[in-house]
Design a protein around this motif. Structure first.
Motif, PDB file in Angstrom:
ATOM      1  N   TYR A  37       1.785  45.362  92.926  1.00 35.20           N
ATOM      2  CA  TYR A  37       2.668  44.586  93.924  1.00 35.20           C
ATOM      3  C   TYR A  37       3.860  45.481  94.620  1.00 35.20           C
ATOM      4  O   TYR A  37       3.837  46.620  94.188  1.00 35.20           O
ATOM      5  N   ARG A  38       4.287  44.869  95.854  1.00 33.72           N
ATOM      6  CA  ARG A  38       5.452  45.741  96.184  1.00 33.72           C
ATOM      7  C   ARG A  38       6.372  44.539  96.755  1.00 33.72           C
ATOM      8  O   ARG A  38       6.164  43.581  96.871  1.00 33.72           O
ATOM      9  N   GLN A  39       7.669  45.197  96.922  1.00 39.47           N
ATOM     10  CA  GLN A  39       8.623  44.235  97.341  1.00 39.47           C
ATOM     11  C   GLN A  39       9.743  45.050  98.346  1.00 39.47           C
ATOM     12  O   GLN A  39      10.071  46.292  98.053  1.00 39.47           O
ATOM     13  N   ALA A  40       9.568  44.656  99.555  1.00 39.11           N
ATOM     14  CA  ALA A  40      10.228  45.102 100.736  1.00 39.11           C
ATOM     15  C   ALA A  40      11.898  44.631 100.453  1.00 39.11           C
ATOM     16  O   ALA A  40      11.995  43.618  99.993  1.00 39.11           O
ATOM     17  N   PRO A  41      12.647  45.574 101.215  1.00 46.48           N
ATOM     18  CA  PRO A  41      14.183  44.909 101.060  1.00 46.48           C
ATOM     19  C   PRO A  41      14.297  43.528 101.907  1.00 46.48           C
ATOM     20  O   PRO A  41      13.773  43.453 102.652  1.00 46.48           O
ATOM     21  N   GLY A  42      15.090  42.566 100.907  1.00 47.13           N
ATOM     22  CA  GLY A  42      15.132  41.344 101.404  1.00 47.13           C
ATOM     23  C   GLY A  42      13.965  40.413 101.390  1.00 47.13           C
ATOM     24  O   GLY A  42      14.024  39.363 102.092  1.00 47.13           O
ATOM     25  N   LYS A  43      12.683  40.861 100.821  1.00 48.12           N
ATOM     26  CA  LYS A  43      11.666  39.846 100.914  1.00 48.12           C
ATOM     27  C   LYS A  43      11.333  39.804  99.500  1.00 48.12           C
ATOM     28  O   LYS A  43      11.706  40.427  98.460  1.00 48.12           O
ATOM     29  N   GLN A  44      10.355  38.976  99.304  1.00 48.73           N
ATOM     30  CA  GLN A  44       9.794  38.553  98.006  1.00 48.73           C
ATOM     31  C   GLN A  44       8.429  39.536  97.782  1.00 48.73           C
ATOM     32  O   GLN A  44       8.019  40.180  98.593  1.00 48.73           O
ATOM     33  N   ARG A  45       8.618  39.669  96.241  1.00 41.55           N
ATOM     34  CA  ARG A  45       7.586  40.606  95.729  1.00 41.55           C
ATOM     35  C   ARG A  45       6.228  39.832  96.149  1.00 41.55           C
ATOM     36  O   ARG A  45       5.982  38.647  96.223  1.00 41.55           O
ATOM     37  N   GLU A  46       5.095  40.594  96.478  1.00 40.52           N
ATOM     38  CA  GLU A  46       3.889  40.262  97.095  1.00 40.52           C
ATOM     39  C   GLU A  46       2.629  41.263  96.485  1.00 40.52           C
ATOM     40  O   GLU A  46       3.134  42.378  95.986  1.00 40.52           O
ATOM     41  N   LEU A  47       1.528  40.461  96.001  1.00 38.26           N
ATOM     42  CA  LEU A  47       0.432  41.249  95.252  1.00 38.26           C
ATOM     43  C   LEU A  47      -0.254  42.037  96.537  1.00 38.26           C
ATOM     44  O   LEU A  47      -0.457  41.487  97.733  1.00 38.26           O
ATOM     45  N   VAL A  48      -0.355  43.381  96.287  1.00 42.10           N
ATOM     46  CA  VAL A  48      -1.072  44.163  97.152  1.00 42.10           C
ATOM     47  C   VAL A  48      -2.657  44.263  96.821  1.00 42.10           C
ATOM     48  O   VAL A  48      -3.488  44.343  97.830  1.00 42.10           O
ATOM     49  N   ALA A  49      -2.895  44.658  95.667  1.00 44.68           N
ATOM     50  CA  ALA A  49      -4.354  44.809  95.111  1.00 44.68           C
ATOM     51  C   ALA A  49      -4.360  44.726  93.655  1.00 44.68           C
ATOM     52  O   ALA A  49      -3.363  44.858  92.930  1.00 44.68           O
ATOM     53  N   GLU A  88       5.775  48.614 107.853  1.00 45.04           N
ATOM     54  CA  GLU A  88       5.686  47.479 107.095  1.00 45.04           C
ATOM     55  C   GLU A  88       5.186  47.703 105.822  1.00 45.04           C
ATOM     56  O   GLU A  88       5.355  46.727 105.095  1.00 45.04           O
ATOM     57  N   ASP A  89       4.816  48.793 105.455  1.00 44.72           N
ATOM     58  CA  ASP A  89       4.164  49.130 104.012  1.00 44.72           C
ATOM     59  C   ASP A  89       5.485  49.641 103.376  1.00 44.72           C
ATOM     60  O   ASP A  89       5.189  49.689 101.840  1.00 44.72           O
ATOM     61  N   THR A  90       6.576  49.691 103.789  1.00 42.77           N
ATOM     62  CA  THR A  90       7.601  50.152 103.169  1.00 42.77           C
ATOM     63  C   THR A  90       8.210  49.348 101.920  1.00 42.77           C
ATOM     64  O   THR A  90       8.126  48.176 102.308  1.00 42.77           O
ATOM     65  N   GLY A  91       8.317  49.767 100.745  1.00 42.70           N
ATOM     66  CA  GLY A  91       9.080  49.049  99.837  1.00 42.70           C
ATOM     67  C   GLY A  91       8.848  49.673  98.314  1.00 42.70           C
ATOM     68  O   GLY A  91       8.430  50.648  98.317  1.00 42.70           O
ATOM     69  N   VAL A  92       9.222  48.920  97.331  1.00 42.55           N
ATOM     70  CA  VAL A  92       9.139  49.136  95.999  1.00 42.55           C
ATOM     71  C   VAL A  92       7.837  49.129  95.512  1.00 42.55           C
ATOM     72  O   VAL A  92       7.626  47.524  95.561  1.00 42.55           O
ATOM     73  N   TYR A  93       6.911  49.801  94.850  1.00 41.98           N
ATOM     74  CA  TYR A  93       5.524  49.485  94.446  1.00 41.98           C
ATOM     75  C   TYR A  93       5.516  49.344  93.003  1.00 41.98           C
ATOM     76  O   TYR A  93       6.048  50.486  92.271  1.00 41.98           O
ATOM     77  N   TYR A  94       5.122  48.246  92.541  1.00 41.45           N
ATOM     78  CA  TYR A  94       5.048  47.888  91.040  1.00 41.45           C
ATOM     79  C   TYR A  94       3.661  47.804  90.417  1.00 41.45           C
ATOM     80  O   TYR A  94       2.808  47.214  90.940  1.00 41.45           O
ATOM     81  N   CYS A  95       3.568  48.638  89.046  1.00 42.51           N
ATOM     82  CA  CYS A  95       2.363  48.332  88.546  1.00 42.51           C
ATOM     83  C   CYS A  95       2.388  47.324  87.635  1.00 42.51           C
ATOM     84  O   CYS A  95       3.450  46.937  86.969  1.00 42.51           O
TER      85      CYS A  95
END
Length: 117
Positions: A37-49, A88-95
């Motif tokens: 998952y990833r979360q960009a500044p000011g945006k909701q967390r989203e599933l990447v893969a 736009e891929d910038t963000g914190v990526y979470y496992c």
């Protein structure tokens, strides 16, 4: 308990590549689905893969054709190979991971990915 640790984030120019890793430890038996998952500044967390233990894979439309998810069960590690990166891929990526028969899932601490224009 399951512990997840991400690594591989960093700063890259647009069009470049990075590979993220997530290693699981602790009570790792029966881990089924793992995902990024990833979360960009000011945006909701989203599933990447995400990828199941059997190798079934899902990608978000925004990354399809550019990112590749994989896992090495012998090493208890999941990877995300990211190519043709965009700002736009910038963000914190979470496992993320879940276990069969367990009513909740697990999260890592996150790793920062920054793509410059």
């Amino acid at each position: 308990q399951v512990q997840l640790v991400e690594s591989g984030g960093g700063l890259v120019q647009a069009g470049g590549s990075l590979r993220l890793s997530c290693t699981a430890s602790g009570s790792i038996f029966r881990i089924n689905v793992m995902g990024w998952y990833r979360q960009a500044p000011g945006k909701q967390r989203e599933l990447v893969a995400r990828i199941t233990n059997g190798g079934n894979i899902y990608y978000a439309d925004s990354v399809k054709g550019r990112f590749t998810i994989s896992r090495d069960n012998a090493k208890n590690t999941m990877y995300l190979q990211m190519s043709s990166l965009r700002p736009e891929d910038t963000g914190v990526y979470y496992c993320n991971a879940d276990r069969l028969g367990v009513g909740h899932d697990y999260w890592g601490q996150g790793t920062q990915v920054t793509v410059s224009s």
